[in-house]
Design a protein around this motif. Sequence first.
Motif, mmCIF file in Angstrom:
data_model
loop_
_atom_site.group_PDB
_atom_site.id
_atom_site.type_symbol
_atom_site.label_atom_id
_atom_site.label_comp_id
_atom_site.label_asym_id
_atom_site.label_seq_id
_atom_site.Cartn_x
_atom_site.Cartn_y
_atom_site.Cartn_z
ATOM 1 N N ARG A 179 -87.892 -10.433 65.893
ATOM 2 C CA ARG A 179 -87.972 -11.773 65.272
ATOM 3 C C ARG A 179 -89.331 -12.417 65.511
ATOM 4 O O ARG A 179 -89.555 -13.550 65.160
ATOM 5 N N HIS A 359 -87.904 -13.099 75.146
ATOM 6 C CA HIS A 359 -86.495 -12.944 75.500
ATOM 7 C C HIS A 359 -86.351 -11.533 76.071
ATOM 8 O O HIS A 359 -85.573 -10.731 75.588
ATOM 9 N N ASN A 426 -80.240 -13.927 75.044
ATOM 10 C CA ASN A 426 -80.612 -15.150 74.353
ATOM 11 C C ASN A 426 -79.901 -15.240 73.022
ATOM 12 O O ASN A 426 -80.062 -14.354 72.166
ATOM 13 N N GLU A 427 -79.109 -16.288 72.845
ATOM 14 C CA GLU A 427 -78.474 -16.588 71.551
ATOM 15 C C GLU A 427 -77.897 -15.329 70.904
ATOM 16 O O GLU A 427 -78.067 -15.096 69.714
ATOM 17 N N ASN A 481 -79.148 -23.741 74.673
ATOM 18 C CA ASN A 481 -80.359 -23.809 73.868
ATOM 19 C C ASN A 481 -80.181 -24.964 72.888
ATOM 20 O O ASN A 481 -79.284 -24.923 72.028
ATOM 21 N N TYR A 482 -81.018 -26.010 73.041
ATOM 22 C CA TYR A 482 -80.906 -27.208 72.183
ATOM 23 C C TYR A 482 -79.505 -27.816 72.356
ATOM 24 O O TYR A 482 -79.034 -27.881 73.458
ATOM 25 N N GLU A 503 -83.255 -23.599 76.734
ATOM 26 C CA GLU A 503 -84.314 -23.685 75.720
ATOM 27 C C GLU A 503 -84.261 -25.096 75.145
ATOM 28 O O GLU A 503 -83.183 -25.562 74.761
ATOM 29 N N SER A 506 -88.508 -27.236 70.869
ATOM 30 C CA SER A 506 -88.934 -26.657 69.595
ATOM 31 C C SER A 506 -89.485 -27.756 68.695
ATOM 32 O O SER A 506 -89.099 -27.894 67.530
ATOM 33 N N TRP A 541 -82.401 -27.557 64.025
ATOM 34 C CA TRP A 541 -81.566 -27.338 65.206
ATOM 35 C C TRP A 541 -82.190 -27.910 66.474
ATOM 36 O O TRP A 541 -81.581 -27.839 67.536
ATOM 37 N N TRP A 564 -89.427 -24.720 74.516
ATOM 38 C CA TRP A 564 -89.887 -23.701 73.574
ATOM 39 C C TRP A 564 -91.124 -24.225 72.891
ATOM 40 O O TRP A 564 -91.010 -25.125 72.099
ATOM 41 N N GLU A 572 -93.046 -15.887 63.755
ATOM 42 C CA GLU A 572 -92.111 -17.020 63.676
ATOM 43 C C GLU A 572 -92.784 -18.358 63.338
ATOM 44 O O GLU A 572 -92.702 -19.315 64.101
ATOM 45 N N PHE A 587 -94.799 -24.041 67.668
ATOM 46 C CA PHE A 587 -93.968 -24.610 68.732
ATOM 47 C C PHE A 587 -94.738 -24.905 70.009
ATOM 48 O O PHE A 587 -94.287 -25.686 70.853
HETATM 49 C C1 GAL Z 1 -84.306 -20.406 69.325
HETATM 50 C C2 GAL Z 1 -84.585 -18.961 69.717
HETATM 51 C C3 GAL Z 1 -86.058 -18.728 69.926
HETATM 52 C C4 GAL Z 1 -86.839 -19.299 68.780
HETATM 53 C C5 GAL Z 1 -86.530 -20.772 68.672
HETATM 54 C C6 GAL Z 1 -87.318 -21.496 67.614
HETATM 55 O O1 GAL Z 1 -83.080 -20.563 68.747
HETATM 56 O O2 GAL Z 1 -83.908 -18.651 70.903
HETATM 57 O O3 GAL Z 1 -86.317 -17.355 70.039
HETATM 58 O O4 GAL Z 1 -86.459 -18.639 67.632
HETATM 59 O O5 GAL Z 1 -85.171 -20.907 68.379
HETATM 60 O O6 GAL Z 1 -86.905 -22.838 67.548
#
Ligand code: GAL
Length: 810
Positions: A179, A359, A426-427, A481-482, A503, A506, A541, A564, A572, A587
């Motif tokens: 990713r 990750h 992770n996720e 995460n968030y 996490e 972002s 998100w 993040w 990404e 980010f």
């Molecule tokens: C999270 C993910 C990260 C990155 C991030 C971007 O959900 O764990 O790897 O993709 O979002 O906001």
Amino acid sequence: MKPIYSFLFLVILFASCAKTETTTRTTQSLSNEWKFINEDITHAQLPETDVSHWETVDIPHDWAIKGPFNKEIDAQKVQVTQDMEKTARLRTGRTGALPHIGVGWYRKTFKVPALMSGQKVLLVFDGAMSDAHVWINGTKVGNHPYGYAYFYFDISEHIKPGQENLLAVRLENKESSSRWYPGAGIYRKVQLIVKNQVNFKQWGTFISTPFVSEEMAQVNIKAEINGEDVKVLTEIKDADGKLVASNTSNEIFGNKTEQNIAVPNPKLWDIETPYLYTATMKLYQGNTLKDEQNIRFGIRSVEYKRGFGLVLNGNVTKFKGVCLHHDLGPLGAAVNKAALKRQLTILKDMGCNAIRSSHNMPSIEQLELCDEMGFIFLAESFDEWAKPKVKNGYNRFFNEWAEKDVVNLVRATRNHPCIVMWSSGNEVPDQWGNEGVKLAKWLQDIFHREDPTRPVTVGMDQVGNTLKNGFGAIMDIPGLNYRLPLYNEAYERFPQGFILGSETASTVSSRGVYKFPVEQAKMKRYDDFQSSSYDLEACSWSNIPDEDFYWQDNFDWVIGEFVWTGFDYLGEPTPYNEAWPSRSSYFGICDLAGLPKDRFYLYRSRWNTTDETLHLLPHWNWQGREGKSTPVFVYTNYNSAELFVNGKSQGIRTKNKETLLTRNRLMWMDVKYEPGTVKVVAFDDDGNAVAEKEMHTAGAPHHVELMADRTNISADGNDLSYITVSVVDKNGNLCPTADNQLSFSVSGAGKFRAVCNGDATSLELFHLPTMKAFCGLLVVTVQAAKNPGEIELEVSGENLQSKKIVINAK
Ligand code: GAL
């Protein structure tokens, strides 16, 4: 040499070598003079293959970082459910648009020292991207698929002692396997270890400190041993090499020995004082020394307390952390310790105390630096388990390899005092369904079996679901995460008594770019494919930093956060996933060149509690905005400040709890722009003016200024100096919109290594000595040669006075 003579020769050589203890094992780094080709050549592993046209490279190496960027490379048509997408979309720069897909072959000839007959020879890889197949002298010795894993092969049977041996490695990266930009090639170090048959097993020693008090620490050492009738002598030395304790053990249980050694008045490893001891361990059979190893460790106590979280050496310690991908911007994935150290130095200044290796497994060099510099570490393993996020991701290997990869992660790194938590994923989409809960438990149990001293987390994004199916409840540490709106419910319903922001944020921004009107937005896109540095833009998100601060500040059971990300990374490019050219992330708290964005100072104003922070934004060159409202933000550790434009007060602002933003930022929302000087004066809590900062509207670009992060570096062939180049007007003011094309020439005892301007849309190549400035800045990296001397960098540009800087390599 005939066999009988060669045996005698070995015995004589060994007899002469055995005089010194260190000759019981040799560790050789295989770093130079590799041959490489980016083609799938049949029989490339065979000794007779002609490699005269192959490139000569050094390891660590990333074959893809030289580009060129191409939007067709690994363009992935996917629906990213983690990003709440409803349909599949074509993502162009998702893995960096660099040519990492395909097969790469590496070959290297090396000599094994002829120490003794029956020697053990191990070939250790810290990571190879990816799916490594390895041959010695034409015979296959093994395969390891996961590109981030540490692995080794026992090649004793295939080696020709005292002669040239041929190592061949085939790597392959498939499309849709990542990713983000994974890099390509043997991007971490490779070592050859030669030791006796009676030896300390590779990664078989575990040092922990179960009891720590001011007067005494218990150092517990468990060592796995190959060989019988042995005894282990361990000496513990302090940071100056002074002996502080020792112990001899000759009780072997199976293949294990255990020692408990008391260290009086221990100096603790901590974030502020990362004190390190060394255990020198000698293995004897009878009176013969058979093996010796030196392991660095720290004495510290790590506990997790309900309602508070990490208690390090008795003190509640919140994670003020960042997530980091493994690439080093313009160097790609190829590990370089100086580059890692620079990142950590920048983060330390921000007041950051923790790193999450997202990750995947961190480089050993990064862990060594975190041990030395005082960062606590969350070491992660996987971004995927059995269910895919990307078609050719780790899901292909999970069932067969996950246990092995976790075991190697833990065994190879568990003596690093910086690591205070593991992450098994992770996720992972396996958060859905009962099978995933079982996998979570299975993986966590493996971590516990290999290391009973540290807890395990998973970064969860499907929090609603993991609340229901038991996934979150079984974790040692529930990581969210968030999902800030679910923090309360997660705390109430999960049994652990705390939650971790595994996490956060972002938030997206481009260094030096400001957009109007200034307003909070999600997934905001602009025609230039940049994001605003007013730090108000995030993803659907995710959120802005201030929202995390609210939770971190107000609830003790929130045990910290990992933002993040600390630095931008290749790939990404959210929110421009389908936009070309856009090939790296937005980010980062710092950009891809490592230059701090404004957000750096927002975190610094909270996290760095010893130094002053007073930072003004935006820049003050807004031709065409005269008379228009141009908000000014100040990020500072002071609570209150007054702003002046050309000497006219714009009023005093004081931090207050009325809104999320005013808790942390001083904001003058309706300053009318006029060219000149904008100045902020900060007040202490008694109202005294204690600090000030000003910025001037810059004139035309006139010359460049050069500033090196280090002007003295080591002449070791690897060390780096990072030189920030600023385009300035005749008075030395940064020209904040300058995009002059600059050229670099390096002479003397070093070479030009790379350049980066932090522009996520730039397709200029990092390894060529020319690039445009982005918002007035870029960073040139020069690399030391192996001979000491001066390295001179000259930077020039059309209509600009050029400048030189000298770096000393010693
Ligand atoms: C999270 C993910 C990260 C990155 C991030 C971007 O959900 O764990 O790897 O993709 O979002 O906001």
